[in-house]
Scaffold this motif. Structure first.
Motif, PDB file in Angstrom:
ATOM      1  N   ASP A   1      67.982  72.542   6.906  1.00 51.08           N
ATOM      2  CA  ASP A   1      67.471  71.833   5.727  1.00 51.08           C
ATOM      3  C   ASP A   1      67.299  72.761   4.529  1.00 51.08           C
TER       4      ASP A   1
ATOM      5  N   ALA B   1      60.466  79.727   9.182  1.00 48.96           N
ATOM      6  CA  ALA B   1      61.208  78.917  10.154  1.00 48.96           C
ATOM      7  C   ALA B   1      62.299  79.786  10.778  1.00 48.96           C
TER       8      ALA B   1
ATOM      9  N   LYS C   1      72.044  70.912  11.230  1.00 52.17           N
ATOM     10  CA  LYS C   1      70.637  71.036  11.621  1.00 52.17           C
ATOM     11  C   LYS C   1      69.814  71.847  10.622  1.00 52.17           C
TER      12      LYS C   1
ATOM     13  N   LYS D   1      59.811  83.785  13.656  1.00 49.51           N
ATOM     14  CA  LYS D   1      60.082  82.488  14.273  1.00 49.51           C
ATOM     15  C   LYS D   1      61.512  82.363  14.783  1.00 49.51           C
TER      16      LYS D   1
ATOM     17  N   ASP E   1      62.454  73.646   8.084  1.00 48.96           N
ATOM     18  CA  ASP E   1      62.476  73.652   9.555  1.00 48.96           C
ATOM     19  C   ASP E   1      63.527  74.601  10.122  1.00 48.96           C
ATOM     20  N   ARG E   2      64.689  74.664   9.487  1.00 48.42           N
ATOM     21  CA  ARG E   2      65.747  75.585   9.921  1.00 48.42           C
ATOM     22  C   ARG E   2      66.471  76.086   8.667  1.00 48.42           C
TER      23      ARG E   2
END
Length: 431
Positions: free
Chosen positions: A358, A309, A356, A335, A289-290
């Motif tokens: 992952d 991501a 934040k 992104k 996701d990040r």
């Protein structure tokens, strides 16, 4: 009364004669690519199972004759092999050579008590390197000597061919000899031409020119620029300062994104190896996701990861970050990329800054990323990808992560420096 005359001592050393010779059997390969016999005795250009005649004393011996050759011995493809210090293992068949590199990497991990799945090694083909560091020495007035250093010597082999380099680099050797001719105004100058093949031609950054005396004269700089233009080079710089540029800033495409390179920028040595590593990284990053891309350079992995991501990218080289940001501005479909010039050794990304994230990728220089690995270990990040050109420091940093609860799932060995003892790798960790 003592005499004031100096006492003359007679030497008891025997006169120097020929080095003693002996016969040894090579049992394994040493870490630098020399054959090793019990003792240990190291003999260059030998292979396991060979009986050889050597000269000298101590651990390092000169190989005089191969008395019984290994069936794995092959004819070296380069006429300079044996004298040139650039390659150590052209005399070894490709299959056992690659198996040795893979096993050596496994052994390095084992010294840190690390076991994991090790994939088949990626082998870079001959004539594929887009980067070369060529040493120059003074020759004729209009043409320098150019090549690689002789083994264990300051002098060099004036090369005519090179089976590791892209043919476009080899074809430019005569023009590069003329380019280097004006660089010897000061006797202490020992120039090195750092050559990179870009999409726009050869980009050359020159180091090793004596600067304390004021550097090159205006006349020598003019001659340098004239030879750069005559040679058709994309750009020539000296320690990052541009001396000549054709028209546009030379660049390359990274995961489809055009990046204009700062002088002396770091790139992976072999495009095919870069593609293999990028594909492996993207597969390992699926579902993230990040992401943080640390020691990102000009974006070798950044742009590929930004297709997965949003990416935070950081590197200590400010010109590389400037180039990366400029490329992002002209790269639709990503992104999101946020890039920062940051010394990750002195100021690593802290565990609390990774709240934040992952997935973290780190691709440090040979010294590794001890400080950064410690912060990753203290974070809550669930996945890590480590890219390394030095298995020993990778193993040290991997041990830090494993002790914090990570598991090294798998490793891809990469032979990017063909016929050398060096091996690179990409490793995937999960918590």
């Amino acid at each position: 009364m003592r005499s004031s005359k100096p006492i003359r001592r007679t030497s008891t050393r025997p006169p120097a004669g020929p080095a003693p010779e002996s016969e040894v059997t090579i049992t394994e390969m040493g870490g630098e690519g020399d054959g090793m016999a019990p003792g240990p005795i190291f003999a260059s250009f030998t292979l396991p199972g060979e009986r050889v005649r050597v000269a000298g004393t101590g651990e390092r011996r000169k190989t005089l004759e191969i008395l019984s050759a290994s069936p794995e011995r092959v004819e070296p493809p380069c006429p300079h092999f044996g004298q040139c210090g650039g390659c150590a293992l052209q005399h070894w068949g490709m299959q056992p050579y690659l198996a040795w590199k893979r096993d050596r990497m496994i052994g390095t991990l084992a010294r840190q008590h690390i076991e994991t799945e090790v994939l088949p090694i990626f082998a870079s083909p001959p004539y594929s390197r887009r980067r070369a560091a060529l040493h120059a020495r003074q020759g004729r007035k209009d043409e320098a000597r150019l090549g690689y250093k002789i083994r264990n010597s300051w002098d060099l082999v004036d090369i005519s061919v090179c089976p590791i380099s892209d043919p476009k680099i080899t074809a430019a050797l005569p023009a590069m000899r003329r380019l280097a001719a004006p660089l010897f105004e000061h006797p202490k100058s020992a120039p090195t031409l750092h050559v990179t093949l870009t999409d726009d031609g050869l980009d050359i950054d020159i180091t090793g020119v004596e600067r304390k005396s004021g550097g090159l004269s205006a006349d020598a700089r003019m001659r340098l620029a004239e030879q750069a233009a005559a040679g058709g080079f994309a750009r020539v710089s000296m320690d990052g300062e541009i001396a000549y540029m054709d028209q546009a800033v030379p660049g390359v495409r990274l995961s489809g994104v055009r990046v204009d390179l700062p002088p002396g920028a770091f790139l992976q040595a072999v495009p095919a190896a870069e593609s293999a590593m990028v594909d492996f990284v993207v597969e390992a990053a699926a579902g993230a996701d990040r992401i943080a891309d640390l020691f990102c350079g000009v974006g070798t992995f950044t742009f590929a990861l930004a297709g997965v991501a949003p990416v935070y990218a950081a590197d200590g080289a400010a010109p590389a970050i400037t180039a990366l940001n400029a490329a992002v501005a002209n790269a639709p479909g990503l992104k999101g990329v946020t890039a920062e010039a940051r010394d990750l050794v002195r100021r690593p990304l802290l565990a609390q800054e990774m709240k934040k994230l992952d997935l973290v990728l780190f691709d440090p220089p040979r010294a590794g990323a001890a400080e950064q690995a410690g912060e990753i270990a203290r974070s809550k990040v669930s996945r890590v990808i480590g890219v390394s050109c030095a298995p020993a420091t990778f193993a040290r940093d991997a041990r830090t992560l494993i002790d914090a609860g990570f598991r090294l799932e798998r490793v891809l060995p990469v032979d990017q420096f063909l016929w050398s003892p060096h091996v690179e790798l990409v490793g995937v960790f999960s918590r």
